[in-house]
Design a protein around this motif. Structure first.
Motif, PDB file in Angstrom:
ATOM      1  N   GLY A 110    -101.989  14.474 -57.766  1.00  0.00           N
ATOM      2  CA  GLY A 110    -103.131  14.912 -58.539  1.00  0.00           C
ATOM      3  C   GLY A 110    -103.087  14.392 -59.956  1.00  0.00           C
ATOM      4  O   GLY A 110    -102.766  13.227 -60.210  1.00  0.00           O
ATOM      5  N   ARG A 111    -103.353  15.272 -60.926  1.00  0.00           N
ATOM      6  CA  ARG A 111    -103.402  14.867 -62.333  1.00  0.00           C
ATOM      7  C   ARG A 111    -102.109  15.174 -63.079  1.00  0.00           C
ATOM      8  O   ARG A 111    -102.072  15.092 -64.306  1.00  0.00           O
ATOM      9  N   ARG A 112    -101.072  15.552 -62.374  1.00  0.00           N
ATOM     10  CA  ARG A 112     -99.789  15.796 -63.019  1.00  0.00           C
ATOM     11  C   ARG A 112     -99.039  14.485 -63.214  1.00  0.00           C
ATOM     12  O   ARG A 112     -99.287  13.484 -62.527  1.00  0.00           O
ATOM     13  N   ASN A 113     -98.083  14.495 -64.118  1.00  0.00           N
ATOM     14  CA  ASN A 113     -97.281  13.298 -64.375  1.00  0.00           C
ATOM     15  C   ASN A 113     -96.172  13.129 -63.360  1.00  0.00           C
ATOM     16  O   ASN A 113     -95.645  12.020 -63.171  1.00  0.00           O
ATOM     17  N   GLU A 114     -95.780  14.214 -62.696  1.00  0.00           N
ATOM     18  CA  GLU A 114     -94.667  14.168 -61.758  1.00  0.00           C
ATOM     19  C   GLU A 114     -95.019  14.930 -60.489  1.00  0.00           C
ATOM     20  O   GLU A 114     -95.688  15.968 -60.550  1.00  0.00           O
ATOM     21  N   MET A 115     -94.570  14.434 -59.354  1.00  0.00           N
ATOM     22  CA  MET A 115     -94.785  15.115 -58.088  1.00  0.00           C
ATOM     23  C   MET A 115     -93.639  16.088 -57.854  1.00  0.00           C
ATOM     24  O   MET A 115     -92.488  15.681 -57.696  1.00  0.00           O
ATOM     25  N   GLU A 116     -93.954  17.388 -57.839  1.00  0.00           N
ATOM     26  CA  GLU A 116     -92.934  18.410 -57.662  1.00  0.00           C
ATOM     27  C   GLU A 116     -93.125  19.227 -56.392  1.00  0.00           C
ATOM     28  O   GLU A 116     -92.313  20.087 -56.094  1.00  0.00           O
ATOM     29  N   ASP A 117     -94.186  18.972 -55.632  1.00  0.00           N
ATOM     30  CA  ASP A 117     -94.424  19.659 -54.358  1.00  0.00           C
ATOM     31  C   ASP A 117     -93.688  18.967 -53.222  1.00  0.00           C
ATOM     32  O   ASP A 117     -93.350  17.781 -53.298  1.00  0.00           O
ATOM     33  N   ASP A 118     -93.482  19.716 -52.145  1.00  0.00           N
ATOM     34  CA  ASP A 118     -93.024  19.119 -50.895  1.00  0.00           C
ATOM     35  C   ASP A 118     -93.477  20.014 -49.755  1.00  0.00           C
ATOM     36  O   ASP A 118     -93.812  21.199 -49.968  1.00  0.00           O
ATOM     37  N   VAL A 119     -93.528  19.452 -48.552  1.00  0.00           N
ATOM     38  CA  VAL A 119     -93.945  20.214 -47.372  1.00  0.00           C
ATOM     39  C   VAL A 119     -92.968  19.953 -46.232  1.00  0.00           C
ATOM     40  O   VAL A 119     -92.266  18.939 -46.217  1.00  0.00           O
ATOM     41  N   ALA A 120     -92.948  20.875 -45.288  1.00  0.00           N
ATOM     42  CA  ALA A 120     -92.140  20.714 -44.077  1.00  0.00           C
ATOM     43  C   ALA A 120     -92.969  21.121 -42.874  1.00  0.00           C
ATOM     44  O   ALA A 120     -93.565  22.202 -42.861  1.00  0.00           O
ATOM     45  N   VAL A 121     -93.014  20.253 -41.878  1.00  0.00           N
ATOM     46  CA  VAL A 121     -93.653  20.536 -40.591  1.00  0.00           C
ATOM     47  C   VAL A 121     -92.624  20.246 -39.516  1.00  0.00           C
ATOM     48  O   VAL A 121     -92.270  19.094 -39.279  1.00  0.00           O
ATOM     49  N   ILE A 122     -92.121  21.301 -38.882  1.00  0.00           N
ATOM     50  CA  ILE A 122     -91.041  21.159 -37.900  1.00  0.00           C
ATOM     51  C   ILE A 122     -91.498  21.760 -36.574  1.00  0.00           C
ATOM     52  O   ILE A 122     -91.260  22.944 -36.285  1.00  0.00           O
ATOM     53  N   PRO A 123     -92.188  20.979 -35.740  1.00  0.00           N
ATOM     54  CA  PRO A 123     -92.623  21.514 -34.437  1.00  0.00           C
ATOM     55  C   PRO A 123     -91.421  21.789 -33.544  1.00  0.00           C
ATOM     56  O   PRO A 123     -90.470  21.007 -33.491  1.00  0.00           O
ATOM     57  N   GLY A 124     -91.443  22.930 -32.876  1.00  0.00           N
ATOM     58  CA  GLY A 124     -90.369  23.276 -31.958  1.00  0.00           C
ATOM     59  C   GLY A 124     -89.025  23.445 -32.639  1.00  0.00           C
ATOM     60  O   GLY A 124     -88.002  23.069 -32.070  1.00  0.00           O
ATOM     61  N   PHE A 125     -88.998  24.048 -33.843  1.00  0.00           N
ATOM     62  CA  PHE A 125     -87.707  24.202 -34.512  1.00  0.00           C
ATOM     63  C   PHE A 125     -86.834  25.222 -33.784  1.00  0.00           C
ATOM     64  O   PHE A 125     -85.624  25.242 -33.942  1.00  0.00           O
ATOM     65  N   LEU A 126     -87.467  26.074 -32.953  1.00  0.00           N
ATOM     66  CA  LEU A 126     -86.759  26.927 -31.996  1.00  0.00           C
ATOM     67  C   LEU A 126     -87.436  26.776 -30.644  1.00  0.00           C
ATOM     68  O   LEU A 126     -88.626  26.472 -30.563  1.00  0.00           O
ATOM     69  N   SER A 127     -86.697  27.005 -29.570  1.00  0.00           N
ATOM     70  CA  SER A 127     -87.275  27.072 -28.224  1.00  0.00           C
ATOM     71  C   SER A 127     -86.778  28.364 -27.595  1.00  0.00           C
ATOM     72  O   SER A 127     -85.592  28.496 -27.291  1.00  0.00           O
ATOM     73  N   ARG A 128     -87.686  29.303 -27.422  1.00  0.00           N
ATOM     74  CA  ARG A 128     -87.322  30.629 -26.928  1.00  0.00           C
ATOM     75  C   ARG A 128     -88.447  31.167 -26.051  1.00  0.00           C
ATOM     76  O   ARG A 128     -89.576  30.692 -26.102  1.00  0.00           O
ATOM     77  N   THR A 129     -88.144  32.195 -25.279  1.00  0.00           N
ATOM     78  CA  THR A 129     -89.207  32.893 -24.565  1.00  0.00           C
ATOM     79  C   THR A 129     -89.958  33.768 -25.563  1.00  0.00           C
ATOM     80  O   THR A 129     -89.426  34.176 -26.591  1.00  0.00           O
TER      81      THR A 129
END
Length: 405
Positions: A110-129
């Motif tokens: 955006g309009r900031r001088n530094e990128m300080e955000d981050d995201v995580a998308v982890i499909p199937g980080f667990l597999s359970r009933t």
């Protein structure tokens, strides 16, 4: 998220009353001007773009009902059983096997001088009933005993630097999975288990940042996390990033921003000997415009890494989830965001075209454009998750549907 000092630009903040739950029935054109939907040419407003989308494929589409033997026993010899009784017996997990989930995200400087955000998308980080994870909407059904993926989504808005946000995006989901395996042995009620998992997981993440010297003590990050099972939306939130749920015509906040002037947070901070100073908005000691975060060790015990956790049972009326940093929420209300998402998703679902870009990515991109057009001065990170099953989202040929039924 900005930390206020003499060298940084002071940002305008919106009031916290935008969290009010209201229905939205007005047309989309009545809210947004043409400028809100203009295209950007990458001239610096949204440089350093990170985006992506994905989907858990459906391998088979099965009608999930109670085991035939149970249905037969229930209705054997009952010639007066009506259709409503049979329907009631065909209970199923709302999210079935939680496959077919699609998502899209954007993360821009955006309009900031530094990128300080981050995201995580982890499909199937667990597999359970489903019944193992807890909160199954159809306990005892065939679907509740099937192993299915559990998905993890997180938005991390750093301040003072990007180190803590990046560490959280890389590490927090692994810590949560480890804590789940540890807590499941305790046998506690499922909601209590998840509360312990997130409380311990956030504390461990914070401790690892200190022990591994990830960042200076003045660097921190929000953490807004969703664990999505077949039947539950479980949120865990530290800071003022936010999660909302679009359900029919409503946009429901699943997290509440942890601001220093929130009544309970103000009492906690002052009870620990801290002060909240109104300096371009309420700030802890006039510095930080949130009351909880990962990191920020120099503001302990007033800034704490303790999450607030919510549980929301999924329904067939759920449209989508939206996680975002305050670069979006500073310039758009919950209802405005929800209306854009519903409008675009429903229009894309009705379309028979097979576009390369997913509907959720279209929503994330459009929300980012609107936030930029409204002069958002912060980094903007958005994750959009479509909660409609593939069966309802896609228009399949009748022969294919019948074949799998």
């Amino acid at each position: 998220m900005e930390r206020l000092d003499d060298s940084e630009e002071q940002l305008e903040r919106v009031d916290s009353d935008q969290l009010t739950l209201t229905s939205s029935g007005s047309g989309i054109s009545s809210i947004f001007s043409a400028d809100d939907f203009r295209n950007f040419n990458g001239s610096g407003d949204i440089s350093s773009i990170s985006s992506g989308s994905g989907e858990i494929p459906i391998f088979t589409v099965n009608r999930v009902i109670l085991a035939p033997s149970l249905i037969a026993e229930k209705y054997e010899g009952d010639s007066n059983s009506n259709k409503a009784d049979v329907t009631a017996a065909r209970e199923k997990c709302v999210g079935r096997n939680n496959k077919g989930v699609s998502w899209g995200y954007t993360s821009v400087i955006g309009r900031r001088n530094e990128m300080e955000d981050d995201v995580a998308v982890i499909p199937g980080f667990l597999s359970r009933t489903c019944d193992h994870v807890g909160g199954c909407t159809a306990p005892g059904s065939r679907s509740s005993g099937k192993i299915s993926p559990v998905h993890f989504f997180g938005v991390y808005d750093g301040h003072g630097g990007s180190q803590v946000a990046k560490f959280c995006a890389k590490r927090m989901h692994d810590i949560i999975a480890e804590e789940w395996d540890r807590e499941i042995a305790g046998g506690a009620e499922w909601q209590k288990r998840w509360e312990a998992v997130f409380a311990n997981g956030f504390e461990r993440t914070d401790s690892e940042i200190e022990s591994e010297a990830v960042a200076p003590e003045m660097v921190g990050s929000t953490a807004s996390v969703v664990v999505l099972s077949g039947c539950q939306i479980i949120t865990s939130n530290c800071g003022d990033s936010r999660v909302v749920l679009c359900r029919r015509t409503q946009t429901l906040p699943l997290t509440v921003d942890q601001k220093p002037d929130r009544e309970d947070e103000l009492l906690r901070i002052e009870g620990e000997g801290g002060k909240v100073i109104n300096w371009n908005g309420a700030r802890v000691f006039g510095v930080l415009a949130m009351s909880r975060a990962i990191g920020d060790r120099y503001l302990r015990p007033w800034i704490i890494p303790v999450p607030e956790i919510t549980f929301t049972a999924r329904t067939d009326e759920d449209e989508c989830l939206i996680l975002a940093s305050d670069g979006l929420w500073d310039v758009m209300t919950n209802d405005e965001v929800g209306e854009v998402a519903r409008h675009l998703l429903r229009r894309r679902r009705r379309s028979l075209s097979t576009e390369e870009i997913s509907p959720t990515q279209v929503v994330a991109d459009r929300l980012t454009e609107i936030a930029i057009s409204r002069n958002s001065k912060d980094n903007i990170s958005i994750i959009v998750i479509d909660l409609k099953s593939n069966r309802k989202r896609l228009q399949r040929p009748a022969s294919i549907s019948q074949e799998h039924d």
